[in-house]
Design a protein around this motif. Structure first.
Motif, PDB file in Angstrom:
ATOM      1  N   ASP A   2       0.852  -1.191   0.000  1.00  0.00           N
ATOM      2  CA  ASP A   2       0.000   0.000   0.000  1.00  0.00           C
ATOM      3  C   ASP A   2       0.890   1.243   0.000  1.00  0.00           C
ATOM      4  OD1 ASP A   2      -1.665   2.208   1.328  1.00  0.00           O
ATOM      5  OD2 ASP A   2      -3.165   0.654   0.949  1.00  0.00           O
ATOM      6  N   ARG A   3       0.729   2.067  -1.041  1.00  0.00           N
ATOM      7  CA  ARG A   3       1.579   3.260  -1.174  1.00  0.00           C
ATOM      8  C   ARG A   3       0.816   4.308  -1.969  1.00  0.00           C
ATOM      9  NH1 ARG A   3       4.785   3.964  -5.429  1.00  0.00           N
ATOM     10  NH2 ARG A   3       5.541   1.879  -5.826  1.00  0.00           N
ATOM     11  N   ILE A   4       0.985   5.567  -1.604  1.00  0.00           N
ATOM     12  CA  ILE A   4       0.297   6.660  -2.299  1.00  0.00           C
ATOM     13  C   ILE A   4       1.293   7.389  -3.195  1.00  0.00           C
ATOM     14  CG2 ILE A   4      -0.951   8.838  -1.989  1.00  0.00           C
ATOM     15  CD1 ILE A   4      -1.750   7.693   0.840  1.00  0.00           C
ATOM     16  N   GLY A   5       0.891   7.612  -4.443  1.00  0.00           N
ATOM     17  CA  GLY A   5       1.708   8.422  -5.346  1.00  0.00           C
ATOM     18  C   GLY A   5       2.853   7.633  -5.964  1.00  0.00           C
ATOM     19  N   PRO A   6       3.616   8.325  -6.848  1.00  0.00           N
ATOM     20  CA  PRO A   6       4.656   7.641  -7.627  1.00  0.00           C
ATOM     21  C   PRO A   6       5.733   7.028  -6.741  1.00  0.00           C
ATOM     22  CG  PRO A   6       4.299   9.896  -8.396  1.00  0.00           C
ATOM     23  CD  PRO A   6       3.506   9.744  -7.156  1.00  0.00           C
ATOM     24  N   ASN A   7       6.405   6.059  -7.329  1.00  0.00           N
ATOM     25  CA  ASN A   7       7.472   5.338  -6.638  1.00  0.00           C
ATOM     26  C   ASN A   7       8.579   6.324  -6.249  1.00  0.00           C
ATOM     27  OD1 ASN A   7       8.874   3.180  -5.640  1.00  0.00           O
ATOM     28  ND2 ASN A   7       9.511   2.391  -7.633  1.00  0.00           N
ATOM     29  N   PRO A   8       8.845   6.497  -4.972  1.00  0.00           N
ATOM     30  CA  PRO A   8       9.833   7.511  -4.586  1.00  0.00           C
ATOM     31  C   PRO A   8      11.248   7.104  -4.981  1.00  0.00           C
ATOM     32  CG  PRO A   8       9.061   6.280  -2.652  1.00  0.00           C
ATOM     33  CD  PRO A   8       8.244   5.816  -3.820  1.00  0.00           C
ATOM     34  N   GLY A   9      12.064   8.121  -5.179  1.00  0.00           N
ATOM     35  CA  GLY A   9      13.491   7.879  -5.395  1.00  0.00           C
ATOM     36  C   GLY A   9      13.863   7.447  -6.797  1.00  0.00           C
ATOM     37  N   GLN A  10      12.922   7.526  -7.753  1.00  0.00           N
ATOM     38  CA  GLN A  10      13.230   7.094  -9.118  1.00  0.00           C
ATOM     39  C   GLN A  10      13.757   8.234  -9.982  1.00  0.00           C
ATOM     40  OE1 GLN A  10      12.758   3.616  -9.963  1.00  0.00           O
ATOM     41  NE2 GLN A  10      12.684   3.755  -7.750  1.00  0.00           N
ATOM     42  N   GLY A  11      13.474   9.476  -9.532  1.00  0.00           N
ATOM     43  CA  GLY A  11      13.684  10.657 -10.365  1.00  0.00           C
ATOM     44  C   GLY A  11      15.066  10.794 -10.981  1.00  0.00           C
ATOM     45  N   GLY A  12      16.120  10.543 -10.218  1.00  0.00           N
ATOM     46  CA  GLY A  12      17.461  10.794 -10.745  1.00  0.00           C
ATOM     47  C   GLY A  12      18.020   9.648 -11.570  1.00  0.00           C
ATOM     48  N   ARG A  13      17.281   8.572 -11.668  1.00  0.00           N
ATOM     49  CA  ARG A  13      17.862   7.363 -12.266  1.00  0.00           C
ATOM     50  C   ARG A  13      17.684   7.303 -13.779  1.00  0.00           C
ATOM     51  NH1 ARG A  13      16.190   2.581  -8.009  1.00  0.00           N
ATOM     52  NH2 ARG A  13      16.679   3.759  -6.144  1.00  0.00           N
ATOM     53  N   GLU A  14      18.585   6.594 -14.421  1.00  0.00           N
ATOM     54  CA  GLU A  14      18.422   6.338 -15.856  1.00  0.00           C
ATOM     55  C   GLU A  14      17.326   5.297 -16.079  1.00  0.00           C
ATOM     56  OE1 GLU A  14      18.723   7.057 -18.809  1.00  0.00           O
ATOM     57  OE2 GLU A  14      18.537   5.161 -19.884  1.00  0.00           O
ATOM     58  N   LEU A  15      17.306   4.241 -15.284  1.00  0.00           N
ATOM     59  CA  LEU A  15      16.239   3.244 -15.403  1.00  0.00           C
ATOM     60  C   LEU A  15      15.314   3.374 -14.198  1.00  0.00           C
ATOM     61  CD1 LEU A  15      18.163   0.071 -16.683  1.00  0.00           C
ATOM     62  CD2 LEU A  15      16.679   1.613 -17.992  1.00  0.00           C
ATOM     63  N   LYS A  61      15.179   6.786 -18.951  1.00  0.00           N
ATOM     64  CA  LYS A  61      15.073   8.251 -19.020  1.00  0.00           C
ATOM     65  C   LYS A  61      15.651   8.765 -20.340  1.00  0.00           C
ATOM     66  CE  LYS A  61      15.363  10.791 -15.344  1.00  0.00           C
ATOM     67  NZ  LYS A  61      15.901  11.324 -14.087  1.00  0.00           N
ATOM     68  N   SER A  62      16.734   8.178 -20.803  1.00  0.00           N
ATOM     69  CA  SER A  62      17.400   8.732 -21.990  1.00  0.00           C
ATOM     70  C   SER A  62      16.695   8.347 -23.287  1.00  0.00           C
ATOM     71  CB  SER A  62      18.863   8.276 -22.030  1.00  0.00           C
ATOM     72  OG  SER A  62      18.920   6.860 -22.070  1.00  0.00           O
ATOM     73  N   THR A  63      16.129   7.158 -23.329  1.00  0.00           N
ATOM     74  CA  THR A  63      15.515   6.731 -24.602  1.00  0.00           C
ATOM     75  C   THR A  63      13.989   6.743 -24.564  1.00  0.00           C
ATOM     76  OG1 THR A  63      15.392   4.398 -23.983  1.00  0.00           O
ATOM     77  CG2 THR A  63      17.450   5.149 -25.000  1.00  0.00           C
ATOM     78  N   GLY A  64      13.396   6.772 -23.381  1.00  0.00           N
ATOM     79  CA  GLY A  64      11.938   6.702 -23.272  1.00  0.00           C
ATOM     80  C   GLY A  64      11.383   5.301 -23.435  1.00  0.00           C
ATOM     81  N   ARG A  65      12.269   4.328 -23.503  1.00  0.00           N
ATOM     82  CA  ARG A  65      11.823   2.952 -23.725  1.00  0.00           C
ATOM     83  C   ARG A  65      11.176   2.397 -22.457  1.00  0.00           C
ATOM     84  NH1 ARG A  65      14.773  -1.863 -23.088  1.00  0.00           N
ATOM     85  NH2 ARG A  65      14.312  -3.506 -24.572  1.00  0.00           N
ATOM     86  N   VAL A  66       9.980   1.834 -22.619  1.00  0.00           N
ATOM     87  CA  VAL A  66       9.263   1.200 -21.512  1.00  0.00           C
ATOM     88  C   VAL A  66       9.403  -0.308 -21.675  1.00  0.00           C
ATOM     89  CG1 VAL A  66       7.012   0.829 -20.411  1.00  0.00           C
ATOM     90  CG2 VAL A  66       7.572   3.068 -21.418  1.00  0.00           C
ATOM     91  N   ARG A  67       9.919  -0.962 -20.656  1.00  0.00           N
ATOM     92  CA  ARG A  67      10.048  -2.427 -20.732  1.00  0.00           C
ATOM     93  C   ARG A  67       9.294  -3.057 -19.566  1.00  0.00           C
ATOM     94  NH1 ARG A  67      13.274  -6.780 -18.897  1.00  0.00           N
ATOM     95  NH2 ARG A  67      14.390  -5.473 -17.411  1.00  0.00           N
ATOM     96  N   ARG A 126       7.299   8.908 -27.760  1.00  0.00           N
ATOM     97  CA  ARG A 126       6.243   9.594 -27.009  1.00  0.00           C
ATOM     98  C   ARG A 126       6.625   9.727 -25.536  1.00  0.00           C
ATOM     99  NH1 ARG A 126       1.841   7.378 -29.137  1.00  0.00           N
ATOM    100  NH2 ARG A 126       1.462   9.198 -30.423  1.00  0.00           N
ATOM    101  N   VAL A 127       7.185   8.668 -24.980  1.00  0.00           N
ATOM    102  CA  VAL A 127       7.548   8.702 -23.559  1.00  0.00           C
ATOM    103  C   VAL A 127       8.695   9.679 -23.343  1.00  0.00           C
ATOM    104  CG1 VAL A 127       8.462   7.321 -21.641  1.00  0.00           C
ATOM    105  CG2 VAL A 127       6.692   6.367 -23.149  1.00  0.00           C
ATOM    106  N   LYS A 128       9.672   9.653 -24.231  1.00  0.00           N
ATOM    107  CA  LYS A 128      10.815  10.556 -24.092  1.00  0.00           C
ATOM    108  C   LYS A 128      10.358  12.014 -24.170  1.00  0.00           C
ATOM    109  CE  LYS A 128      15.395  11.464 -25.868  1.00  0.00           C
ATOM    110  NZ  LYS A 128      16.344  11.259 -26.950  1.00  0.00           N
ATOM    111  N   THR A 129       9.467  12.295 -25.111  1.00  0.00           N
ATOM    112  CA  THR A 129       8.944  13.652 -25.240  1.00  0.00           C
ATOM    113  C   THR A 129       8.208  14.061 -23.967  1.00  0.00           C
ATOM    114  OG1 THR A 129       8.672  13.267 -27.599  1.00  0.00           O
ATOM    115  CG2 THR A 129       7.481  15.132 -26.665  1.00  0.00           C
TER     116      THR A 129
END
Lengths: 765, 160
Positions: free
Chosen positions: A598-611, A637-643, A757-760
């Motif tokens: 149970d967690r509210i809002g986006p996954n914390p601590g992801q912001g600075g990461r490449e993946l 973050k660099s390519t916008g690729r979602v895996r 689209r994700v990168k943009t």
């Protein structure tokens, strides 16, 4: 059940055993003395849905043939049907075969549609098998001079329970003859067809065969290169045909220079009105001729909007038809009231592109039109409808057309197969010889009927306590049946369009059922005119799960958006508004298996990461099937690729017929839906669709598939077996988009979630 | 003007007359020799449905002209094993139910067989890299990887 005859048998063991049973036949007939020497009719009764023999037969060896009125789009449906019939008849699974989709030998029960194979087709076969078993027991009762209640059946052999030496087989009772027994039939065909008998099917508590994990039997011939697809049909004297299509949509041939084919021996042109194709003795020559043929095309200006303005076009288009599928309370008033009171009102808009079936094998069909009769070998999901449409197309009586379904490359809706069978029919009719047509890659991708592009607008209002009180959902897009998907009209095919048949588009979008309870709720759809009404490469028809992927891409993302506003966890928030206990149980069990906290809002601590890692969920229920899809993703973050890293798919379709088959179907459709969500978007310019092959219409490959997919399969034997062919596919895109938000804190409301689209979107924040 | 060609397909020598030396091998096999595999998927070498081995190398027959393969040994799916003597990858495929429609499986199987020959115990990454340019539209990708892994284990003796 100790008698050796009642245990599993090989065919040889069974036949030799049956030989010994002849003795029992010499026992006197029942006390009435009226039992005929043999039961059943020698002559085949009329081929109508009200005759049991139209659905099922037992041959001299005791093997059972089911005449199934739907078809299997490579989901292993035949296995489920065999399990159901094996169970009701008490005959070994191995001794049952299923014939499908031949208009001369199987009743029209609608072909493949809306994952109704088990839900409707399986249910019907259960009724007919139970009826057959009842009649067989009545026959055995007379032959064995023992009441029905005293009898037992095992693998097609009826015994007197108290004296297993008194036995008789189904083969002896009816083998090779006909029941000639009436069922009640509602006088309808297709999906509306219903039959009922007097027998009561077994209660699920007695099931011994249904529910057994069972392996498909079609894989072995496929991997040995022995399986015959429709593209392998070869008829004596058969020619190969190819269609010639314009480079600008809507253009029609005004001049054709047949001399441009003089280098290709035997190639000839078939030009009727706007229909233009070539035939040749060899397939390669037909391919070359279609490319070489010099054609002067009419001027055409389809005026397709710029690709990037497609959704603006949808927004500004006039509404042809609007319908509300749910309208509870007074949404407008409730939202106005919330606005007046400065309470939270949330709005969002989502976009979904045109998508192609892009079947792996371009459609193939073989037609043999003679003076008296037309036979079409087709992989269409609607072979029974195709018969009607092709009869109209050729100006023949329906009785003079036979359609025979033979498996093709996997199809998921009204793909190019329906057009191809019509083209083959017209070509064969014109040249008076059998003609095989296999489309080009470009025809399969650029010219197949498309899944509709649309936008979804959603609004919701909260009350003072933070509860959602009003919910307003509207989807607007091209009709899902701009070209009706059933092929039962000539105009439902490209050939019909080119030959000038009157178009009869149906305005429909439809909205998937909504699982949540809100005090005021309004859900509706609007359709807009097609971009080009005749022979359009952007004509729209059914693509797997029809309106669901796009509507849930919006609605289930919006649920997460509301959860965030309400400062709630996405699972907790859903549980607050879901009403059906089945949805609750499935969501909770699947969340646990996935490892959701149970967690509210986006996954914390992801912001600075490449993946960046994130998790997402989406749920839905439709026609008796509940799904809950959880996914963990990695976003670059660099390519916008979602895996997608891993999925957990929760599924409750009532009674499970074949758990192994169910898992395979769910795994494949999850990957398939991932492709639609991450990769697939039909591109076009002002004149034509520009997605023509696998480079211009990318789909999923090994680099984007998840490392694993786990399952939570809830079996509810007390409920009817509902469908499983597309339900999980309905919510995969939403779950992925929610996971991308969790990973990145950026909400992406346009599909597909392609790297660009994700990168943009990531660059905007 | 028809020209005569002699080719070896699944260990059988076949002679045929063809007008156009540019006729792709796919059409030779399907149309001239009446074989049911390989399959036509794109005609562009993009999807793999037409894959055969030419001298042991997976090759896309839809873009390989007949004139280029005169003295080569061609093996199709039907030539790598049979129901009585299956290749381990064919057996693994059945166990893993690695197909739905199965139209794509020439590409996966022929490429997988060649991979297992050159690398009997491939890593998951090696498997994915080997088959990444093969298209499947049913979504069998995970099962394909499982089947190739299982075949590898069968071949090195870990699994029957």
């Amino acid at each position: 059940m100790s008698d050796a005859l009642t245990t599993r048998h090989t065919r040889r063991a069974f036949i030799s055993g049956a030989g010994a049973l002849v003795i029992s036949l010499s026992t006197p007939a029942s006390s009435s003395g009226q039992a005929p020497l043999t039961d059943g009719a020698m002559k085949r009764p009329s081929f109508t849905p009200s005759q049991l023999d139209s659905w099922l037969s037992i041959d001299e060896a005791g093997d059972v043939t089911c005449f199934f009125g739907k078809i299997d789009v490579a989901q292993g449906l035949d296995v489920a049907v065999r399990l159901i019939v094996a169970e009701e008849l008490d005959v070994a699974f191995e001794r049952i075969r299923v014939l499908m989709g031949n208009s001369a030998t199987t009743i029209n029960h609608g072909g493949a549609t809306s994952d109704s194979g088990v839900r409707e087709g399986g249910a019907l076969m259960r009724i007919t098998a139970a009826e057959a078993r009842m009649l067989l027991l009545e026959m055995a009762s007379r032959k064995l001079n023992s009441p029905v209640s005293s009898l037992r059946v095992s693998n097609g052999v009826v015994t007197v329970a108290a004296d297993p030496s008194r036995a008789i087989s189904y083969a002896e009772l009816i083998g090779g003859r006909y029941f000639n027994a009436q069922l009640h039939w509602n006088k309808k065909f297709g999906r509306d067809l219903e039959v009922s008998g007097t027998a009561k099917p077994k209660p699920p508590s007695e099931y011994k065969i249904v529910g057994t994990p069972t392996v498909r039997t079609d894989i072995s011939p496929k991997v040995m290169g022995k399986f015959e697809y429709v593209s392998d049909v070869r008829l004596p004297g058969m020619l190969h045909g190819r269609m010639v299509r314009p480079s600008i949509a809507g253009a029609v041939p005004v001049n054709v220079d047949e001399s441009s084919l003089k280098e290709i021996a035997g190639a000839r042109v078939v030009w009727i009105k706007n229909f233009l194709g070539v035939v040749a003795e060899k397939e390669w020559d037909a391919v070359r001729a279609a490319e070489a043929l010099k054609v002067t095309w009419s001027d055409s200006n389809p005026g397709f909007p710029p690709q990037e303005k497609l959704h603006d076009h949808i927004r500004s288009s006039k509404v042809v038809k609007r319908e509300y599928t749910s309208n509870v309370g007074s949404v407008e008033a409730a939202i106005k009231e919330a606005q007046a009171q400065k309470l939270r009102v949330v709005e969002a808009e989502y976009e979904w592109p045109f998508q192609s079936h892009a079947s792996l094998g371009p459609a193939c069909a073989v037609a043999n039109a003679t003076k008296d009769h037309v036979t079409i070998y087709t992989a269409s999901q609607k072979p029974y409808d195709a018969r009607i449409g092709i009869a109209e197309l050729l100006g023949r009586e329906m009785r003079d057309v036979t359609t025979i379904w033979i498996a093709g490359s996997g199809s998921y809706g009204r793909n190019d197969a329906g057009d191809c069978s019509a083209d083959a029919a017209v070509l064969s009719n014109a040249v008076g010889k059998p003609v095989r047509v296999q489309y080009s890659r470009a025809e399969a991708t650029a010219w197949d009927p498309k899944g509709s592009a649309s936008i979804q607008r959603v609004r919701a209002a909260f009350d003072e306590s933070g509860k959602v009180v009003a919910y307003d959902f509207m989807t607007k897009g091209f009709s899902l049946r701009d070209m009706p998907p059933w092929e039962r009209k000539a105009a439902n095919t490209l050939a019909g369009h080119l030959l000038g048949f009157k178009l009869e588009p149906i305005q429909a979008f439809g909205i998937p059922n909504d699982s949540y309870r809100f005090q005021h709720k309004r859900i509706g759809w609007e359709t807009i005119p097609p971009l080009l009404d005749r022979a359009s490469p952007l004509r729209t028809a059914h693509l797997r799960a029809t309106a669901s992927p796009m509507c849930h891409f919006a609605s289930e993302q919006f649920t997460d958006e509301l959860a965030l506003v309400a400062q709630s966890d996405p699972v907790r928030f859903r549980l607050q508004y879901l009403t059906d206990p089945r949805d609750h149980e499935l969501l909770k069990q699947t969340a646990e298996k996935f490892g959701w906290d149970d967690r509210i809002g986006p996954n914390p601590g992801q912001g600075g990461r490449e993946l960046m890692r994130g998790r997402g969920v989406a749920v839905a229920q439709k026609e008796g099937t509940c799904v809950a899809v959880f996914v963990e993703v990695e976003v670059s973050k660099s390519t916008g690729r979602v895996r997608p890293v891993r999925y957990t798919v929760g599924h409750d379709c009532g009674l499970i017929i074949n758990p192994r088959g169910l898992q395979q179907v769910l795994e494949c459709q999850t990957v398939w839906a991932t492709s639609r969500a991450l990769c697939e978007e039909v591109t076009f310019d002002a004149n034509m669709v520009t997605s023509r092959d696998w480079t211009t219409y990318p789909t999923i490959d090994m680099n984007l598939v998840p490392e694993k997919i786990d399952f939570v399969l809830i079996n509810r034997p007390e409920l009817p077996a509902a469908g499983a062919g597309e339900h999980a596919a309905r919510v995969v895109a939403a779950a992925l988009a929610n996971a991308v938000f969790d990973a990145t804190a950026v909400r992406i409301r346009s599909a597909p979630l392609s790297p660009e689209r994700v990168k943009t979107a990531l660059g905007r924040v | 003007m028809a020209k005569s060609y002699s080719i070896s397909v699944d260990e059988v020598n076949r002679t045929l007359e063809v007008d156009d030396p540019n006729m792709p091998l796919l059409y030779v096999l399907r149309d001239e020799l009446g074989m049911n595999n390989p399959r036509f998927g794109c005609g562009l070498g993009q999807c793999g449905a037409c894959t055969v081995h030419i001298d042991g190398q997976p090759t896309r027959s839809c873009v390989t002209p007949l004139s280029a393969i005169s003295s080569s040994k061609i093996t199709t799916l039907a030539g790598i094993g049979s129901a009585n003597a299956p290749h381990p990858l064919q057996s693994a495929w059945i166990v893993e139910e690695a197909s739905q429609c199965g139209y794509c499986l020439n590409g996966f199987l022929m490429t997988g067989v060649a991979l297992l020959k050159s690398s009997p115990s491939p890593t998951e990454m090696e498997i994915k890299t080997a088959v990444e340019n093969i298209k499947c539209r049913c979504g069998t990708h995970l099962a394909v990887v499982r089947a190739i892994k299982r075949a590898s284990q069968m071949m090195v003796g870990d699994v029957k």
